[in-house]
Design a protein around this motif. Structure first.
Motif, PDB file in Angstrom:
ATOM      1  N   THR A   1      -2.740 -11.743  -1.356  1.00  0.00           N
ATOM      2  CA  THR A   1      -3.912 -10.874  -1.321  1.00  0.00           C
ATOM      3  C   THR A   1      -3.488  -9.419  -1.451  1.00  0.00           C
ATOM      4  N   ASP A   2      -4.465  -8.561  -1.747  1.00  0.00           N
ATOM      5  CA  ASP A   2      -4.161  -7.132  -1.822  1.00  0.00           C
ATOM      6  C   ASP A   2      -3.585  -6.631  -0.499  1.00  0.00           C
ATOM      7  N   GLU A   3      -4.150  -7.096   0.598  1.00  0.00           N
ATOM      8  CA  GLU A   3      -3.684  -6.658   1.910  1.00  0.00           C
ATOM      9  C   GLU A   3      -2.251  -7.114   2.162  1.00  0.00           C
ATOM     10  N   GLU A   4      -1.946  -8.361   1.812  1.00  0.00           N
ATOM     11  CA  GLU A   4      -0.582  -8.867   2.010  1.00  0.00           C
ATOM     12  C   GLU A   4       0.433  -8.081   1.180  1.00  0.00           C
ATOM     13  N   LEU A   5       0.061  -7.784  -0.049  1.00  0.00           N
ATOM     14  CA  LEU A   5       0.989  -7.042  -0.900  1.00  0.00           C
ATOM     15  C   LEU A   5       1.163  -5.606  -0.410  1.00  0.00           C
ATOM     16  N   GLU A   6       0.075  -4.966   0.019  1.00  0.00           N
ATOM     17  CA  GLU A   6       0.189  -3.592   0.515  1.00  0.00           C
ATOM     18  C   GLU A   6       1.067  -3.529   1.762  1.00  0.00           C
ATOM     19  N   ARG A   7       0.941  -4.504   2.649  1.00  0.00           N
ATOM     20  CA  ARG A   7       1.813  -4.544   3.831  1.00  0.00           C
ATOM     21  C   ARG A   7       3.270  -4.722   3.410  1.00  0.00           C
ATOM     22  N   SER A   8       3.482  -5.556   2.394  1.00  0.00           N
ATOM     23  CA  SER A   8       4.838  -5.792   1.909  1.00  0.00           C
ATOM     24  C   SER A   8       5.432  -4.514   1.326  1.00  0.00           C
ATOM     25  N   LEU A   9       4.661  -3.786   0.540  1.00  0.00           N
ATOM     26  CA  LEU A   9       5.149  -2.538  -0.047  1.00  0.00           C
ATOM     27  C   LEU A   9       5.356  -1.465   1.018  1.00  0.00           C
ATOM     28  N   ASP A  10       4.484  -1.440   2.020  1.00  0.00           N
ATOM     29  CA  ASP A  10       4.701  -0.515   3.138  1.00  0.00           C
ATOM     30  C   ASP A  10       6.038  -0.802   3.815  1.00  0.00           C
ATOM     31  N   HIS A  11       6.303  -2.081   4.012  1.00  0.00           N
ATOM     32  CA  HIS A  11       7.564  -2.482   4.646  1.00  0.00           C
ATOM     33  C   HIS A  11       8.747  -2.075   3.779  1.00  0.00           C
ATOM     34  N   LEU A  12       8.646  -2.305   2.469  1.00  0.00           N
ATOM     35  CA  LEU A  12       9.731  -1.947   1.562  1.00  0.00           C
ATOM     36  C   LEU A  12      10.002  -0.442   1.615  1.00  0.00           C
ATOM     37  N   ALA A  13       8.960   0.361   1.571  1.00  0.00           N
ATOM     38  CA  ALA A  13       9.144   1.814   1.614  1.00  0.00           C
ATOM     39  C   ALA A  13       9.784   2.255   2.928  1.00  0.00           C
ATOM     40  N   ALA A  14       9.374   1.623   4.016  1.00  0.00           N
ATOM     41  CA  ALA A  14       9.886   2.002   5.338  1.00  0.00           C
ATOM     42  C   ALA A  14      11.330   1.573   5.558  1.00  0.00           C
ATOM     43  N   GLU A  15      11.847   0.692   4.700  1.00  0.00           N
ATOM     44  CA  GLU A  15      13.225   0.222   4.842  1.00  0.00           C
ATOM     45  C   GLU A  15      14.256   1.219   4.335  1.00  0.00           C
ATOM     46  N   GLN A  16      13.823   2.298   3.700  1.00  0.00           N
ATOM     47  CA  GLN A  16      14.800   3.303   3.268  1.00  0.00           C
ATOM     48  C   GLN A  16      15.515   3.864   4.490  1.00  0.00           C
ATOM     49  N   GLN A  17      16.833   3.900   4.429  1.00  0.00           N
ATOM     50  CA  GLN A  17      17.651   4.273   5.567  1.00  0.00           C
ATOM     51  C   GLN A  17      17.864   5.788   5.631  1.00  0.00           C
ATOM     52  N   ASP A  18      18.463   6.242   6.712  1.00  0.00           N
ATOM     53  CA  ASP A  18      18.687   7.669   6.901  1.00  0.00           C
ATOM     54  C   ASP A  18      19.549   8.279   5.805  1.00  0.00           C
ATOM     55  N   ASP A  19      20.437   7.473   5.207  1.00  0.00           N
ATOM     56  CA  ASP A  19      21.302   8.008   4.155  1.00  0.00           C
ATOM     57  C   ASP A  19      20.646   7.982   2.780  1.00  0.00           C
ATOM     58  N   GLY A  20      19.396   7.504   2.709  1.00  0.00           N
ATOM     59  CA  GLY A  20      18.653   7.499   1.458  1.00  0.00           C
ATOM     60  C   GLY A  20      18.659   6.191   0.706  1.00  0.00           C
ATOM     61  N   GLY A  21      19.508   5.238   1.120  1.00  0.00           N
ATOM     62  CA  GLY A  21      19.568   3.952   0.440  1.00  0.00           C
ATOM     63  C   GLY A  21      18.854   2.865   1.211  1.00  0.00           C
TER      64      GLY A  21
END
Length: 304
Positions: free
Chosen positions: A248-268
């Motif tokens: 669903t749109d909601e499931e995908l948006e949560r997934s993309l939010d999670h992906l974006a939030a996984e960027q680490q302090d060093d940028g990777g």
């Protein structure tokens, strides 16, 4: 985790210059800084062997100089990303694929020539390796997606259809390989029907974390590292993928939010698979970072 922000791309760029191999630096420059494709192809050529395959740890979990199907699949994906999956370069690769195929006309994950060189313990070396969808599906799908026609594709395509149709109990990386094949398969009606069935399997077997706040509710496949989960964006890497219909749109948006939030302090971004040697983890992170940036961009997420 560093979270998201307007400087996502700038922080990733610093990470790439700090840690990445020349190839990933060139790919980043091409994909995000306006760099040309020639520099990418030149960097990729360092991994090319005389037999037409690729080696030299292009796929970081396989060390040593010998050509392997997984290295060569990686090379094809790089050529695809710069619009050069055509001509003599691909003809040469297809000759290599023909030479190393099994009796089914498809690819094993690992040839026994890897013996004597370091390799990830989760990729077993056997004397007579079987054909695998994991190795064959992404290559066949990519070649079809680029309108490549070669004799090798006929039997390899039949193998992929049979393997996809036979899937019952699966695991995330095999599903990724299946959808990579289906996204490029020329028989679109059959691909859509197969993808619909595969999507039901993914949901029934809980092969995608649909709520990133509750990862413990989803099983980790046998042999995977602790916490090596897959999310909707891992299957539907672009909005045009057949796997996009699974969520669903909601499931995908949560997934993309999670992906974006996984960027680490060093940028990777982090690797989630088993780290078996320091160098492989170091080389793997820029690859994961490039894929994260490409996925976020494909869905219109701001990178800064």
């Amino acid at each position: 985790m560093a979270g998201t922000g307007a400087n996502t791309l700038a922080r990733a760029e610093q990470f790439i210059w700090l840690t990445a191999r020349v190839l990933e630096q060139r790919r980043f420059a091409h994909g995000f800084l306006g760099g040309g494709p020639d520099a990418v192809e030149t960097a990729l050529s360092a991994y090319l062997n005389e037999d037409g395959g690729y080696g030299h740890a292009l796929e970081p979990d396989l060390r040593g100089p010998v050509s392997q199907p997984l290295h060569t699949a990686h090379a094809l994906s790089v050529l695809d990303s710069i619009g050069r999956c055509d001509g003599q370069r691909v003809e040469r690769i297809c000759r290599y694929l023909t030479d190393v195929s099994t009796k089914e006309g498809a690819l094993p994950a690992l040839l026994p020539t890897q013996r004597g060189y370091p390799a990830a313990p989760f990729i077993p070396i056997v004397g007579d390796p079987p054909a695998e969808l994991l190795a064959t599906g992404p290559v066949v799908g990519l070649l079809h997606g680029n309108q490549v026609w070669h004799a090798w594709l006929f039997r390899a395509t039949d193998f992929c259809w049979s393997a996809v149709d036979a899937l019952e109990q699966s695991h995330p990386y095999e599903v990724e390989a299946a959808i990579a094949f289906l996204d490029g398969a020329p028989d679109r009606a059959r691909a859509e029907a197969a993808a619909d069935r595969l999507g039901r399997l993914v949901r029934e077997q809980r092969l995608a974390v649909l709520d990133p706040s509750r990862p413990a509710d989803y099983p980790v496949a046998t042999g995977y590292a602790p916490g090596e989960h897959h999310f909707p964006h891992d299957y539907a890497r672009t909005p045009g993928s057949l796997a996009r219909r699974w969520f669903t749109d909601e499931e995908l948006e949560r997934s993309l939010d999670h992906l974006a939030a996984e960027q680490q302090d060093d940028g990777g971004w982090p690797v989630t698979w088993r780290r078996w040697a320091p160098g492989t983890a170091l080389e793997g992170r820029p690859l994961v970072t490039l894929r994260a940036l490409e996925t976020l961009r494909s869905y219109g997420r701001p990178l800064g």
